[in-house]
Design an enzyme around this catalytic site. Structure first.
Site, PDB file in Angstrom:
ATOM      1  N   LYS A 196      -7.381  -9.233  -4.994  1.00 52.11           N
ATOM      2  CA  LYS A 196      -7.043  -7.825  -4.770  1.00 52.11           C
ATOM      3  C   LYS A 196      -5.677  -7.524  -5.388  1.00 52.11           C
ATOM      4  O   LYS A 196      -4.641  -7.933  -4.886  1.00 52.11           O
ATOM      5  CB  LYS A 196      -7.003  -7.513  -3.261  1.00 52.11           C
ATOM      6  CG  LYS A 196      -6.743  -6.036  -3.009  1.00 52.11           C
ATOM      7  CD  LYS A 196      -5.691  -5.875  -1.935  1.00 52.11           C
ATOM      8  CE  LYS A 196      -5.020  -4.546  -1.835  1.00 52.11           C
ATOM      9  NZ  LYS A 196      -4.501  -3.904  -3.012  1.00 52.11           N
ATOM     10  N   GLY A 249       3.961 -10.522  -1.300  1.00 54.47           N
ATOM     11  CA  GLY A 249       4.306  -9.145  -0.964  1.00 54.47           C
ATOM     12  C   GLY A 249       5.397  -9.133   0.092  1.00 54.47           C
ATOM     13  O   GLY A 249       6.202 -10.066   0.183  1.00 54.47           O
ATOM     14  N   SER A 250       5.380  -8.107   0.903  1.00 56.52           N
ATOM     15  CA  SER A 250       6.464  -7.952   1.886  1.00 56.52           C
ATOM     16  C   SER A 250       6.280  -8.910   3.065  1.00 56.52           C
ATOM     17  O   SER A 250       5.158  -9.302   3.397  1.00 56.52           O
ATOM     18  CB  SER A 250       6.474  -6.511   2.396  1.00 56.52           C
ATOM     19  OG  SER A 250       5.246  -6.219   3.031  1.00 56.52           O
ATOM     20  N   THR A 251       7.381  -9.229   3.717  1.00 61.58           N
ATOM     21  CA  THR A 251       7.331 -10.111   4.889  1.00 61.58           C
ATOM     22  C   THR A 251       6.513  -9.454   6.004  1.00 61.58           C
ATOM     23  O   THR A 251       5.747 -10.112   6.706  1.00 61.58           O
ATOM     24  CB  THR A 251       8.768 -10.433   5.342  1.00 61.58           C
ATOM     25  OG1 THR A 251       9.383 -11.187   4.283  1.00 61.58           O
ATOM     26  CG2 THR A 251       8.800 -11.258   6.615  1.00 61.58           C
ATOM     27  N   GLU A 252       6.654  -8.136   6.117  1.00 64.63           N
ATOM     28  CA  GLU A 252       5.931  -7.398   7.161  1.00 64.63           C
ATOM     29  C   GLU A 252       4.408  -7.558   6.983  1.00 64.63           C
ATOM     30  O   GLU A 252       3.695  -7.891   7.933  1.00 64.63           O
ATOM     31  CB  GLU A 252       6.335  -5.928   7.006  1.00 64.63           C
ATOM     32  CG  GLU A 252       5.835  -5.004   8.037  1.00 64.63           C
ATOM     33  CD  GLU A 252       6.065  -3.542   7.586  1.00 64.63           C
ATOM     34  OE1 GLU A 252       6.766  -3.304   6.578  1.00 64.63           O
ATOM     35  OE2 GLU A 252       5.515  -2.670   8.249  1.00 64.63           O
ATOM     36  N   GLY A 254       2.960  -9.838   5.144  1.00 67.87           N
ATOM     37  CA  GLY A 254       2.686 -11.277   5.236  1.00 67.87           C
ATOM     38  C   GLY A 254       2.358 -11.689   6.674  1.00 67.87           C
ATOM     39  O   GLY A 254       1.461 -12.489   6.923  1.00 67.87           O
ATOM     40  N   GLU A 271       4.074 -15.783  -0.173  1.00 70.56           N
ATOM     41  CA  GLU A 271       5.298 -15.682  -0.980  1.00 70.56           C
ATOM     42  C   GLU A 271       5.860 -14.308  -0.686  1.00 70.56           C
ATOM     43  O   GLU A 271       5.286 -13.297  -1.077  1.00 70.56           O
ATOM     44  CB  GLU A 271       4.947 -15.858  -2.463  1.00 70.56           C
ATOM     45  CG  GLU A 271       6.133 -16.285  -3.300  1.00 70.56           C
ATOM     46  CD  GLU A 271       6.861 -15.112  -3.901  1.00 70.56           C
ATOM     47  OE1 GLU A 271       7.886 -14.698  -3.305  1.00 70.56           O
ATOM     48  OE2 GLU A 271       6.428 -14.614  -4.940  1.00 70.56           O
ATOM     49  N   CYS A 305      11.379 -10.413  -6.259  1.00 71.16           N
ATOM     50  CA  CYS A 305      11.629 -11.034  -4.953  1.00 71.16           C
ATOM     51  C   CYS A 305      12.880 -11.906  -4.992  1.00 71.16           C
ATOM     52  O   CYS A 305      13.545 -12.084  -3.972  1.00 71.16           O
ATOM     53  CB  CYS A 305      10.411 -11.820  -4.482  1.00 71.16           C
ATOM     54  SG  CYS A 305       9.797 -12.987  -5.688  1.00 71.16           S
TER      55      CYS A 305
HETATM   56  P1  NDP Z   1       3.057  -4.939   0.462  1.00 65.78           P
HETATM   57  O1  NDP Z   1       3.384  -6.201   1.132  1.00 65.78           O
HETATM   58  O2  NDP Z   1       2.636  -3.771   1.258  1.00 65.78           O
HETATM   59  O3  NDP Z   1       1.894  -5.152  -0.632  1.00 65.78           O
HETATM   60  C1  NDP Z   1       1.528  -6.372  -1.229  1.00 65.78           C
HETATM   61  C2  NDP Z   1       0.003  -6.459  -1.312  1.00 65.78           C
HETATM   62  O4  NDP Z   1      -0.544  -6.494   0.014  1.00 65.78           O
HETATM   63  C3  NDP Z   1      -0.643  -5.244  -1.982  1.00 65.78           C
HETATM   64  O5  NDP Z   1      -1.775  -5.656  -2.714  1.00 65.78           O
HETATM   65  C4  NDP Z   1      -1.033  -4.402  -0.769  1.00 65.78           C
HETATM   66  O6  NDP Z   1      -2.028  -3.459  -1.034  1.00 65.78           O
HETATM   67  C5  NDP Z   1      -1.510  -5.469   0.168  1.00 65.78           C
HETATM   68  N1  NDP Z   1      -1.576  -5.033   1.562  1.00 65.78           N
HETATM   69  C6  NDP Z   1      -1.018  -3.934   2.138  1.00 65.78           C
HETATM   70  N2  NDP Z   1      -1.345  -3.887   3.449  1.00 65.78           N
HETATM   71  C7  NDP Z   1      -2.094  -4.967   3.713  1.00 65.78           C
HETATM   72  C8  NDP Z   1      -2.721  -5.485   4.882  1.00 65.78           C
HETATM   73  N3  NDP Z   1      -2.632  -4.861   6.047  1.00 65.78           N
HETATM   74  N4  NDP Z   1      -3.400  -6.635   4.800  1.00 65.78           N
HETATM   75  C9  NDP Z   1      -3.486  -7.300   3.638  1.00 65.78           C
HETATM   76  N5  NDP Z   1      -2.946  -6.847   2.479  1.00 65.78           N
HETATM   77  C10 NDP Z   1      -2.259  -5.703   2.518  1.00 65.78           C
HETATM   78  O7  NDP Z   1       4.223  -4.550  -0.417  1.00 65.78           O
HETATM   79  P2  NDP Z   1       4.539  -3.063  -0.907  1.00 65.78           P
HETATM   80  O8  NDP Z   1       3.788  -2.884  -2.126  1.00 65.78           O
HETATM   81  O9  NDP Z   1       4.321  -2.010   0.123  1.00 65.78           O
HETATM   82  O10 NDP Z   1       6.078  -3.193  -1.086  1.00 65.78           O
HETATM   83  C11 NDP Z   1       6.897  -3.049   0.076  1.00 65.78           C
HETATM   84  C12 NDP Z   1       7.993  -4.043   0.063  1.00 65.78           C
HETATM   85  O11 NDP Z   1       7.484  -5.372  -0.033  1.00 65.78           O
HETATM   86  C13 NDP Z   1       8.920  -3.936  -1.119  1.00 65.78           C
HETATM   87  O12 NDP Z   1       9.845  -2.928  -0.972  1.00 65.78           O
HETATM   88  C14 NDP Z   1       9.504  -5.316  -1.114  1.00 65.78           C
HETATM   89  O13 NDP Z   1      10.506  -5.383  -0.141  1.00 65.78           O
HETATM   90  C15 NDP Z   1       8.378  -6.203  -0.709  1.00 65.78           C
HETATM   91  N6  NDP Z   1       7.676  -6.830  -1.834  1.00 65.78           N
HETATM   92  C16 NDP Z   1       7.958  -8.120  -2.114  1.00 65.78           C
HETATM   93  C17 NDP Z   1       7.347  -8.729  -3.185  1.00 65.78           C
HETATM   94  C18 NDP Z   1       7.615 -10.133  -3.545  1.00 65.78           C
HETATM   95  O14 NDP Z   1       7.386 -10.519  -4.684  1.00 65.78           O
HETATM   96  N7  NDP Z   1       8.050 -10.961  -2.615  1.00 65.78           N
HETATM   97  C19 NDP Z   1       6.435  -8.012  -4.062  1.00 65.78           C
HETATM   98  C20 NDP Z   1       6.181  -6.655  -3.651  1.00 65.78           C
HETATM   99  C21 NDP Z   1       6.780  -6.110  -2.578  1.00 65.78           C
HETATM  100  P3  NDP Z   1      -1.602  -1.993  -1.528  1.00 65.78           P
HETATM  101  O15 NDP Z   1      -1.249  -2.159  -2.931  1.00 65.78           O
HETATM  102  O16 NDP Z   1      -2.765  -1.155  -1.354  1.00 65.78           O
HETATM  103  O17 NDP Z   1      -0.444  -1.569  -0.673  1.00 65.78           O
END
Ligand code: NDP
Length: 505
Positions: A196, A249-252, A254, A271, A305
């Site tokens: 995804k 993605g985000s810690t939240e 995660g 990660e 990140c």
């Molecule tokens: P998210 O953690 O929301 O998104 C990362 C992935 O997870 C996307 O594909 C997202 O889908 C998907 N996702 C969202 N909600 C869920 C869920 N409930 N269950 C499973 N998967 C889900 O990151 P954001 O894009 O909202 O970015 C927000 C913050 O995250 C940034 O400001 C940054 O702080 C951090 N971040 C960190 C990254 C890193 O490399 N460590 C990379 C990106 C973000 P969708 O695209 O539809 O939201």
């Protein structure tokens, strides 16, 4: 290496972007089961770029079914290790052949400069498939000298088997290369995948999936389901038919993924975010360090990140380093990613621009001083007036009570602080829930090794910043994640170890 796509690759990229994109399930492209679509927006103009299929839970079920079937009955698991490796090497070749086209797709979709997309996103993808293409024939087990009861003579050996169906959920900051960080090792170890991409930036991954098929990856081994994280990502994380979920993605989010995965206790690797300290010792050359500190935060519009977002400079060189960082920030050309002069593009989305702007405002409210930046750049071309641009920003007079120091901003905002005592510095560097990476600049070998040992981070760079390689493990301490990507360590994330006991008595 060129950073300007040729006319043919530019036409190919724009034609690809303009297509009506579907879901890749079992080797064929499908609309969403309810016909739903998502808009993908050009971050440099705020205008619609194209539309994507918005997968439903039913589509995810189908993709998981296709991946399971490919695991159990396609030629993939039966391929010899060399042949499996050859498919990965062929993917690397095709990505390299289409580098200009892929770089432009990435730039149009994410906003980053084409030159960055070409060198980093595409370059990393090629290296990943090349490196992991060599692994299938080297996944050796061990023979173990065991001492069983009763004088039995026993042969005990281990084998590494694929974990099964992998769900991969990736973000928007390095779309294709983040997908490849997961795909290359998952495929090398014989798994099948449901991937995804982020809703904002799915296009390069969809094109990569086409190239994977062209390279000989059998149908169903890679399935791509575009759509909303709250629907598609959540369903993947909880799915009983998925054996492992790999998330960036985000810690939240995660945390949500980890909780959802407890249903069938699937394996989880995460990660996550970072708030990396970038440390300058008094002997460092201010000009060299300032350039590195600026690159460490402004690269990829700060949406990295590992961004070196907390700059700690020894008080003896603080003024010189800060002045040079500010000069560098002011000199960066901000504009659309497709303009060859651009050094920093727009943020990925209106939402991200709002988030970053709100952080700068909160910093000012809490007493920080804007040394440069903080607003929208002047002199943007007319069509970019509604793009998601923000100036490279440096905040001074900051301290650890401020949100801008404690939280991941994920934008081009540097917070700078002075230090004088090395123990205090280390305790400040570690005063964060994150532990992804750290950088330090000095010619003092003893201090370099001491600080590298004391900092709680998965990666430490000394006199360099932001280097990664498929051969070197990457991942976070503390709330920056679980497990490691890349290197030989990642192979454990995608395999089960089976211990076989044979009675020879
Ligand atoms: P998210 O953690 O929301 O998104 C990362 C992935 O997870 C996307 O594909 C997202 O889908 C998907 N996702 C969202 N909600 C869920 C869920 N409930 N269950 C499973 N998967 C889900 O990151 P954001 O894009 O909202 O970015 C927000 C913050 O995250 C940034 O400001 C940054 O702080 C951090 N971040 C960190 C990254 C890193 O490399 N460590 C990379 C990106 C973000 P969708 O695209 O539809 O939201």
């Amino acid at each position: 290496m060129t950073s300007t796509p040729t006319a043919t690759s530019a036409t190919d990229a724009r034609q690809f972007v303009a297509r009506e994109h579907g879901l890749l399930i079992g080797g064929a492209w499908h609309p969403a089961s309810d016909g739903g679509r998502l808009e993908s927006v050009d971050p440099a103009t705020g205008r619609p770029l194209t539309t994507l299929a918005a997968a439903t839970p039913v589509d995810v079920d189908r993709a998981v079914g296709a991946a399971r079937q490919a695991l159990e009955s396609s030629p993939w698991p039966a391929l010899s290790p060399l042949d499996r490796g050859q498919v990965l090497l062929a993917i690397a070749e095709l990505v390299e052949e289409h580098a200009d086209e892929l770089a432009l797709i990435e730039s149009l979709d994410n906003g980053k400069p084409v030159s960055v997309a070409r060198a980093v996103d595409v370059g990393t993808t090629v290296k990943l498939f090349r490196y992991f293409g060599g692994w299938p024939s080297k996944l050796e087990g061990s023979t173990i000298p065991v001492s069983p009861r009763g004088g039995l003579r026993v042969l005990n050996y281990t084998v590494h088997e694929p974990v099964g169906v992998v769900g991969a959920i990736v973000p928007w900051n390095f779309p294709m290369s983040m997908a490849s960080w997961k795909l290359a090792p998952a495929l090398a170890t014989g798994n099948t995948v449901v991937l995804k991409p982020a809703e904002e930036t799915s296009l390069s991954t969809l094109r990569l999936a086409e190239l994977c098929a062209e390279a000989g990856l059998p149908p169903g081994v890679l399935n791509v389901v575009t759509g909303l994280g709250s629907v598609v990502g959540a369903h993947i994380s909880a799915h009983p038919g998925i054996d492992k979920v790999a998330f960036t993605g985000s810690t939240e989010v995660g945390r949500l993924v980890a909780r959802a995965a407890t249903g069938n206790l699937k394996k989880v690797s995460l990660e996550l975010g970072g708030k990396s300290p970038h440390i300058v010792l008094p002997d460092a050359d201010p000009v060299q360090v300032a350039r590195a500190a600026a690159d460490g935060i402004f690269f990829n519009q700060g949406q990295t990140c590992t961004a070196g977002s907390r700059l700690y400079v020894h008080e003896h060189v603080y003024d010189d380093v800060l002045a040079a960082v500010v000069d560098h920030a002011r000199s960066l050309v901000v504009g659309p990613g497709q303009d060859p002069a651009t050094e920093m593009g727009p943020l990925v989305s209106a939402r991200q621009l709002d988030t970053v702007t709100a952080y700068v405002e909160s910093g000012v409210e809490q007493g920080a001083v804007v040394a440069t930046g903080g607003g929208r750049p002047a002199c943007l071309p007319g069509e970019n007036q509604h793009g998601y641009f923000i100036q490279p920003t440096v905040l001074t007079a900051t301290d650890h009570s401020m949100k801008v120091v404690r939280e991941e901003i994920f934008g081009p905002v540097l917070v700078a602080m002075r230090w004088k005592d090395v123990d205090d510095l280390v305790s400040k560097a570690n005063d964060s829930p994150y532990g992804l990476s750290a950088g330090l600049w000095t010619n003092d070998l003893t201090q370099a090794h001491r600080i590298a040992a004391a900092v709680k981070a998965g990666t430490v760079w000394v006199n360099c910043y932001n280097l990664t390689d498929p051969a070197s493990p990457f991942g976070g301490y503390k709330e920056s994640g679980w497990g490691r990507e890349m290197g030989r360590q990642v192979l454990e994330e995608y395999t089960e170890t089976k211990s076989v006991w044979v009675n020879l008595t």
